[in-house]
Design an enzyme around this catalytic site. Structure first.
Site, PDB file in Angstrom:
ATOM      1  N   MET A 101      19.032 -60.788  -3.087  1.00  0.00           N
ATOM      2  CA  MET A 101      19.861 -59.694  -3.727  1.00  0.00           C
ATOM      3  C   MET A 101      20.102 -58.325  -3.028  1.00  0.00           C
ATOM      4  O   MET A 101      20.006 -57.378  -3.270  1.00  0.00           O
ATOM      5  CB  MET A 101      19.041 -59.443  -5.107  1.00  0.00           C
ATOM      6  N   ASP A 143      17.938 -67.967 -17.350  1.00  0.00           N
ATOM      7  CA  ASP A 143      18.715 -66.840 -16.577  1.00  0.00           C
ATOM      8  C   ASP A 143      20.003 -67.363 -16.170  1.00  0.00           C
ATOM      9  O   ASP A 143      20.816 -68.083 -16.184  1.00  0.00           O
ATOM     10  CB  ASP A 143      17.773 -66.555 -15.091  1.00  0.00           C
ATOM     11  N   LYS A 145      20.063 -61.562 -16.772  1.00  0.00           N
ATOM     12  CA  LYS A 145      20.206 -60.180 -16.136  1.00  0.00           C
ATOM     13  C   LYS A 145      21.402 -60.043 -15.277  1.00  0.00           C
ATOM     14  O   LYS A 145      21.342 -60.854 -14.280  1.00  0.00           O
ATOM     15  CB  LYS A 145      18.914 -59.421 -15.739  1.00  0.00           C
TER      16      LYS A 145
END
Length: 383
Positions: A288, A151, A173
């Site tokens: 996040m 990732d 991502k």
């Protein structure tokens, strides 16, 4: 000594030096100079990282290897860090790798029984960024991998542990760009495991804490693939420890709650849980959460969390590029905006934040600055 000039804005300083009168900023323990930290590259493998392109450049081979111009174009894209159309570039080489793996298994070159049984998948957590926070079990799994799917928030130092003969494939991502959909990641894991590969899926933090590891585990197990989960130190624990913040503390916080700043379907306001999360006796950790902080902070205060609740936002925690902002909840949004923090940033809100020695330094500096501003002439303080 306080920061008197903010150009560039929120320039990192050594940890012992407070940064502003309304908030406190610091680099990580590894910083050597402000200028060096400002110029340093990210430790993470963002989509624009030329370092990670060099590590998985094998998958950017043109479809027709006999075409020098196409091969040169793919090599140039990898060297410059351009993502271009990653799936189109990678699929031909992925097919070749799958074919080679299947042929190898068919010849009995892998597996103790000489057969062509399926491989296995390990979902491995790499922690918040500092490679020294990896578990021994994670290191052993990474070193034994045939193929590593990683990732965006896996550090380049962690990728350096991958064996020379293993393949790396980026499936990260970031906001507005996914190199692979989650369904494509599922199919990649399944295809390589069925071909007999020892596949390692690297995830920042812990695979089962906002890492979608549960979805990948469930999908693979339903297909008969053996899955091992190797936990990592989740960002809440790693970063809180780095800052000296106990997530729970007798008489201060009786529980801790993890929230994600992203909704399942995107959007800027997934924070319908704010009413239940506004508990003064609970430490709130938001993963996040940069984009939704402007919505979260006022909602928490509206539902009863005191405006003077201590809080901190930490960018790239536990890495040499760590930056942080300490502020009361009512000021946090403005201070984070002024500091221009970027992803990945973790937010911790709760009374336990005031137990950090860095919060103490911040408070002392605020008081000092307020006293100085009230004086008509400068005051010399003892060293």
């Amino acid at each position: 000594m306080a920061l008197a000039l903010r150009a560039p804005r929120f320039q990192p300083l050594p940890a012992s030096i407070p940064a502003t009168s309304t908030a406190f900023a610091s680099t990580a323990r590894h910083s050597s100079s402000a200028a060096a930290i400002c110029a340093a590259a990210s430790p993470f493998t963002e989509a624009t990282s030329s370092s990670r392109y060099r590590r998985d450049a094998w998958s950017y081979t043109a479809q027709d290897s006999s075409s020098p111009s196409s091969a040169a174009a793919a090599a140039a894209a990898a060297a410059s860090g351009r993502r271009d159309d990653e799936i189109a570039l990678q699929l031909p080489e992925l097919r070749r790798l799958l074919k080679a793996l299947r042929a190898s298994r068919g010849k009995g070159l892998e597996g103790k029984d000489g057969g062509g049984g399926p491989g296995r998948v390990a979902l491995v957590g790499t922690g918040p960024g500092d490679p020294e926070l990896l578990t021994l079990k994670a290191v052993r799994a990474i070193e034994a991998a045939d193929l590593v799917l990683y990732d965006r928030l896996v550090s380049n130092e962690v990728l350096d542990l991958v064996a020379e003969g293993a393949r790396l494939l980026y499936v990260g991502k970031t906001a507005g760009y996914h190199s692979r959909t989650q369904e494509e990641i599922h199919e990649l894991l399944l295809s390589f495991a069925e071909a007999g590969a020892n596949v390692v899926r690297l995830k920042g933090g812990d695979p089962l804490v906002f890492g979608r590891g549960g979805e990948e585990m469930d999908f693979l197990q339903q297909q008969g693939i053996k899955v091992e989960v190797i936990p990592g130190i989740t960002s809440a624990s790693g970063i809180a420890a780095e800052l000296g913040i106990p997530l729970t503390h007798r008489g201060v916080a009786t529980s801790v709650r993890f929230l994600t700043g992203h909704s399942r379907n995107g959007g800027t306001d997934p924070l319908h849980v704010a009413e239940n999360a506004a508990d003064p006796d609970t430490t709130l950790v938001v993963y996040m959460g940069l984009s939704t902080l402007p919505s979260l902070a006022p909602k928490l205060m509206k539902h009863g969390l005191p405006a003077d609740t201590p809080a901190v936002a930490v960018e790239r925690g536990t890495t040499p590029q760590q930056r942080m902002v300490f502020a009361m909840l009512k000021d946090l949004v403005n201070e984070v905006h002024s500091a221009d923090l970027v992803s990945p940033t973790l937010i911790i809100i709760g009374k336990v934040v005031a137990l950090s020695p860095l919060w103490v330094e911040s408070s002392k500096q605020d008081a000092l600055n307020n006293e100085n501003s009230s004086q008509l002439s400068p005051t010399i303080f003892p060293v």
